[in-house]
Enzyme design. Structure first.
Site, PDB file in Angstrom:
ATOM      1  N   ASP A 100      -1.875   6.359   6.731  1.00  0.00           N
ATOM      2  CA  ASP A 100      -2.924   5.466   6.243  1.00  0.00           C
ATOM      3  C   ASP A 100      -3.150   4.425   7.333  1.00  0.00           C
ATOM      4  OD1 ASP A 100      -4.477   3.518   5.054  1.00  0.00           O
ATOM      5  OD2 ASP A 100      -3.218   3.301   3.253  1.00  0.00           O
ATOM      6  N   LYS A 110     -12.309  -2.331   6.592  1.00  0.00           N
ATOM      7  CA  LYS A 110     -11.549  -3.276   7.401  1.00  0.00           C
ATOM      8  C   LYS A 110     -11.997  -3.221   8.857  1.00  0.00           C
ATOM      9  CE  LYS A 110      -8.721  -3.365   3.677  1.00  0.00           C
ATOM     10  NZ  LYS A 110      -7.883  -2.433   2.954  1.00  0.00           N
ATOM     11  N   TRP A 131       0.829  -1.212   0.000  1.00  0.00           N
ATOM     12  CA  TRP A 131       0.000   0.000   0.000  1.00  0.00           C
ATOM     13  C   TRP A 131       0.860   1.256   0.000  1.00  0.00           C
ATOM     14  CZ3 TRP A 131      -4.102  -1.062  -2.207  1.00  0.00           C
ATOM     15  CH2 TRP A 131      -4.835  -2.223  -1.929  1.00  0.00           C
TER      16      TRP A 131
HETATM   17  C1  PLP Z   1      -7.245  -1.959   1.849  1.00  0.00           C
HETATM   18  C2  PLP Z   1      -6.199  -0.918   1.978  1.00  0.00           C
HETATM   19  C3  PLP Z   1      -6.043   0.094   1.023  1.00  0.00           C
HETATM   20  C4  PLP Z   1      -6.898   0.181  -0.216  1.00  0.00           C
HETATM   21  O1  PLP Z   1      -8.180   0.569   0.138  1.00  0.00           O
HETATM   22  P1  PLP Z   1      -9.317   0.947  -0.922  1.00  0.00           P
HETATM   23  O2  PLP Z   1     -10.430   1.343  -0.016  1.00  0.00           O
HETATM   24  O3  PLP Z   1      -9.598  -0.288  -1.723  1.00  0.00           O
HETATM   25  O4  PLP Z   1      -8.831   2.061  -1.760  1.00  0.00           O
HETATM   26  C5  PLP Z   1      -5.057   1.045   1.237  1.00  0.00           C
HETATM   27  N1  PLP Z   1      -4.270   1.023   2.326  1.00  0.00           N
HETATM   28  C6  PLP Z   1      -4.395   0.056   3.259  1.00  0.00           C
HETATM   29  C7  PLP Z   1      -3.502   0.073   4.461  1.00  0.00           C
HETATM   30  C8  PLP Z   1      -5.367  -0.946   3.117  1.00  0.00           C
HETATM   31  O5  PLP Z   1      -5.489  -1.889   4.057  1.00  0.00           O
END
Ligand code: PLP
Length: 360
Positions: free
Chosen positions: A172, A196, A102
């Site tokens: 993030d 998540k 990511w």
């Molecule tokens: C799942 C995830 C993403 C991508 O998320 P989207 O909502 O599909 O854009 C980005 N960063 C992390 C840490 C993730 O777990």
């Protein structure tokens, strides 16, 4: 009804009681005669849902008053663009840590808008660790410092907030927000896709320090401008109302569990016992540096990958579903977010032990 433990990385398990409440309120939200899905986002009923959700999230994370909580769409991927568009603020250079898949995505997107300085990378370890702080090349003139607090695919999590001096810190936290208390005041922006550890896909939350607002690149589309959301209580256009409502139910549930201190105790215990089971066996393995093992996503491999398909099939028959590892990594991955009960982790561990006895 079939009951399973769902180890999906996302969209992921939700608290059972939240789903039951949503079911009970599906056709008639609190005597309104309509479903939350059918309500105007500007009506009194939905406004009360929206305000309660924000207040509860503020309580959970102890968010200071000089931060806005924004309810957005577009997932973390939209944030990969919104961060540079809103935060470069004429500086044209930003710091990024590269600690997993990511991070790589975030870096690729940011390069469209400015110069990215990769502060440090763990790619040579196959993203199984966090580079030593002494090796980081932090640029004091960077507009901000971006990192991914928990790398969902390989299960690597920072064990502390990075020290970056006066540079604006951006995280993030898509896969570990609300898993433990955090000091929000250390950050410029925290963002997370909901699917998540918050609620359904389609909602994205950003917590933004107010002094960072209003300085977006002039070409920034309104729909990607934090200021526009802040000025309109996240209702510049139609927000993802149902996902917002479910997120609110999750926040209520978290408060009822005792808040994030209680979740941290439980999450650490769940993760520790699963890693212990992996480490005690020579049939299972996890390659991540112990100090940085994720509490939320636990990848593991079998000694002989020829058993992978059998493992997954028999696990599913035992009610343990979505354990397949990411296609980049292979093997297995158990995502054990807040809503995964400890009994689910216990069930996985005893299944693993039985499988090892049969095939080890
Ligand atoms: C799942 C995830 C993403 C991508 O998320 P989207 O909502 O599909 O854009 C980005 N960063 C992390 C840490 C993730 O777990």
């Amino acid at each position: 009804m079939k009951q399973v433990y769902n180890f999906s990385p996302g969209p992921a398990v939700l608290p059972h009681s939240v789903l039951q409440q949503a079911q009970a309120e599906m056709l008639d939200w609190q005597g309104s005669g309509v479903s939350v899905m059918e309500m105007s986002h500007r009506g009194k009923a939905f406004m009360s849902i929206a305000e309660k959700a924000e207040a509860d999230l503020r309580k959970l994370l102890n968010i200071p008053n000089n931060y806005k909580v924004l309810f957005l769409q577009g997932g973390a991927h939209a944030q990969f663009a919104m961060i540079p568009l809103n935060l470069l603020q004429g500086k044209q250079q930003a710091d990024y840590m590269e600690t997993g898949d990511w991070s790589v995505r975030a870096i690729e997107e940011a390069r469209r808008y400015g110069h990215v300085n990769v502060v440090a990378s763990s790619i040579s370890s196959n993203f199984t660790t966090i580079p030593e702080r002494s090796t980081w090349q932090v640029n004091p003139n960077a507009a901000y410092f971006h990192y991914v607090d928990n790398e969902t695919i390989r299960g690597v999590e920072f064990d502390a907030i990075p020290e970056v001096g006066d540079v604006t810190l951006v995280a993030d936290m898509s896969s570990n927000i609300l898993s433990r208390p955090i000091d929000v005041a250390r950050f410029g922006v925290i963002y997370a896709g909901a699917q998540k550890n918050i609620g359904p896909a389609g909602l994205t939350i950003a917590i933004v320090r107010e002094d960072l607002l209003g300085k977006a690149d002039p070409k920034t589309p309104n729909i990607l401008n934090y200021q526009i959301y802040a000025d309109n209580d996240s209702m510049y256009n139609t927000p993802p109302t149902y996902a917002w409502y479910i997120a609110g139910l999750v926040f209520e549930w978290l408060l009822a569990q005792g808040g994030l201190e209680a979740m941290a105790v439980l999450n650490e215990r769940k993760a520790e016992k699963l890693y212990a089971a992996i480490d005690q066996s020579d049939f299972y393995a996890n390659p991540v540096d112990k100090q940085y093992r994720s509490w939320m996503n636990v990848p593991f491999t079998l000694r002989d990958p020829q058993w992978d398909a059998v493992f997954l099939k028999q696990a599913e028959e035992a009610g343990l579903v979505t354990l397949k590892g990411h296609r980049q990594v292979g093997g297995m991955r158990a995502s054990i977010y807040n809503a995964m009960p400890e009994a689910g982790v216990d069930a996985l561990i005893s299944f693993m032990q039985q499988f090892e006895q049969a095939h080890g």
